[in-house]
Enzyme design. Structure first.
Site, mmCIF file in Angstrom:
data_model
loop_
_atom_site.group_PDB
_atom_site.id
_atom_site.type_symbol
_atom_site.label_atom_id
_atom_site.label_comp_id
_atom_site.label_asym_id
_atom_site.label_seq_id
_atom_site.Cartn_x
_atom_site.Cartn_y
_atom_site.Cartn_z
ATOM 1 N N ASN A 9 -23.843 16.080 16.165
ATOM 2 C CA ASN A 9 -25.251 15.737 16.381
ATOM 3 C C ASN A 9 -25.539 15.903 17.874
ATOM 4 O O ASN A 9 -25.105 15.088 18.679
ATOM 5 C CB ASN A 9 -25.492 14.289 15.930
ATOM 6 C CG ASN A 9 -26.892 13.817 16.259
ATOM 7 O OD1 ASN A 9 -27.776 14.601 16.601
ATOM 8 N ND2 ASN A 9 -27.110 12.512 16.162
ATOM 9 N N SER A 220 -18.712 7.081 18.609
ATOM 10 C CA SER A 220 -17.717 7.266 19.671
ATOM 11 C C SER A 220 -16.426 7.948 19.194
ATOM 12 O O SER A 220 -15.339 7.655 19.688
ATOM 13 C CB SER A 220 -17.418 5.931 20.365
ATOM 14 O OG SER A 220 -18.596 5.452 21.005
HETATM 15 C C1 PEP Z 1 -24.227 9.952 16.578
HETATM 16 O O1 PEP Z 1 -25.106 10.384 17.287
HETATM 17 O O2 PEP Z 1 -24.400 9.962 15.364
HETATM 18 C C2 PEP Z 1 -23.002 9.447 17.189
HETATM 19 C C3 PEP Z 1 -22.083 8.958 16.418
HETATM 20 O O3 PEP Z 1 -22.907 9.491 18.570
HETATM 21 P P1 PEP Z 1 -21.576 9.276 19.464
HETATM 22 O O4 PEP Z 1 -20.489 10.086 18.811
HETATM 23 O O5 PEP Z 1 -21.950 9.801 20.812
HETATM 24 O O6 PEP Z 1 -21.269 7.821 19.454
#
Ligand code: PEP
Length: 258
Positions: A9, A220
């Site tokens: 994403n 994360s």
């Molecule tokens: C997300 O945007 O769905 C997401 C999980 O972001 P991150 O991996 O940066 O925590």
């Protein structure tokens, strides 16, 4: 056996030319590997360009949202048919950032009502996504306050019931378990607990689709923790934000799902 699915994403990052360049770099790294399903979700304005770059790749393109009406007087909205027309295979629906539930708050608190996604609009968007022939990735997850109050399962059960209400064919459905407190914060959910919640999510899906539906973990995920998460039996891959922006990092997350 469910095929693992790892989707990046890209959120509101990268101008069109940079998005196309990174998509091309990722395509080279992924090659024709098909033991893991891979997707990327650039911003709306880059969907067509990235789709063109990836036309001969195994990587699918997804939108980060859709509107539920197919056309009409809806200024500024983008329909599921439109993103399908731009070359998309997937649509992310109900991301916590669209529900106004931020892991890391970077907008004024007074503007949170602007991010007004509800279980009802997620349901409408899911129906529109399926009608347009896209694979839906429905996001659910609890906030830190909800977790600390012992409400995790109840919150997620309500989100799933709302999202799936009246939807009959769930054969392509993907659900992403994304604890709000883990998104963009560097605080990953413990793999045993993530596995437990993903199993709980599966138990909330109508029985006919239960073994089939793929449940991702998101929050994360990075090259250092992906293998541990993806080795859990109930976790069928990941929805990845920050670590999907750099192809050299994202390929390590993808490889961890093999
Ligand atoms: C997300 O945007 O769905 C997401 C999980 O972001 P991150 O991996 O940066 O925590």
């Amino acid at each position: 056996m469910r095929k693992k699915i790892v989707v990046g994403n890209w959120k509101m990052n990268l101008l069109s030319a940079e998005a196309a360049t990174r998509a091309a770099e990722l395509a080279k790294l992924v090659g024709f590997e098909d033991s893991v399903e891979v997707g990327i979700c650039p911003a709306f304005l880059s969907l067509a360009g990235v789709s063109l770059v990836l036309r001969e790749s195994v990587i699918g393109v997804g939108s980060q949202d859709v509107f539920w009406k197919s056309s009409g007087a809806f200024t500024g909205f983008v329909s599921a048919e439109m993103v399908r027309d731009a070359g998309c295979r997937y649509a992310v629906i109900g991301h916590s950032e669209r529900r106004g539930r931020f892991g890391k708050l970077e907008v004024e608190e007074s503007t949170l009502p602007f991010f007004g996604e509800t279980d009802e609009t997620v349901n409408l968007k899911l129906k529109a996504t399926l009608a347009a022939g896209l694979v839906p990735i429905v996001c659910v997850g609890e906030s830190l306050a909800e977790r600390e109050a012992g409400q995790t399962d109840a919150v997620i059960a309500a989100q799933i019931a709302g999202a799936l209400d009246g939807v009959e064919d769930l054969s392509t459905l993907v659900i992403a378990y994304e604890p709000v407190w883990a998104i963009g914060t560097g605080k990953v959910c413990d793999s045993t607990e993530a596995n437990r919640v993903c199993g709980f999510i599966r138990s909330q899906v109508p029985e006919a689709y239960r073994d089939h539906v793929r449940v991702q973990y998101g929050g994360s995920v990075n090259p250092g923790n992906a293998a541990e998460l993806f080795s859990q039996p109930e976790i069928d891959g990941g929805l990845v934000g920050g670590a999907s922006l750099k192809p050299e990092d994202f390929i390590q997350v993808i490889n961890a799902a093999k």
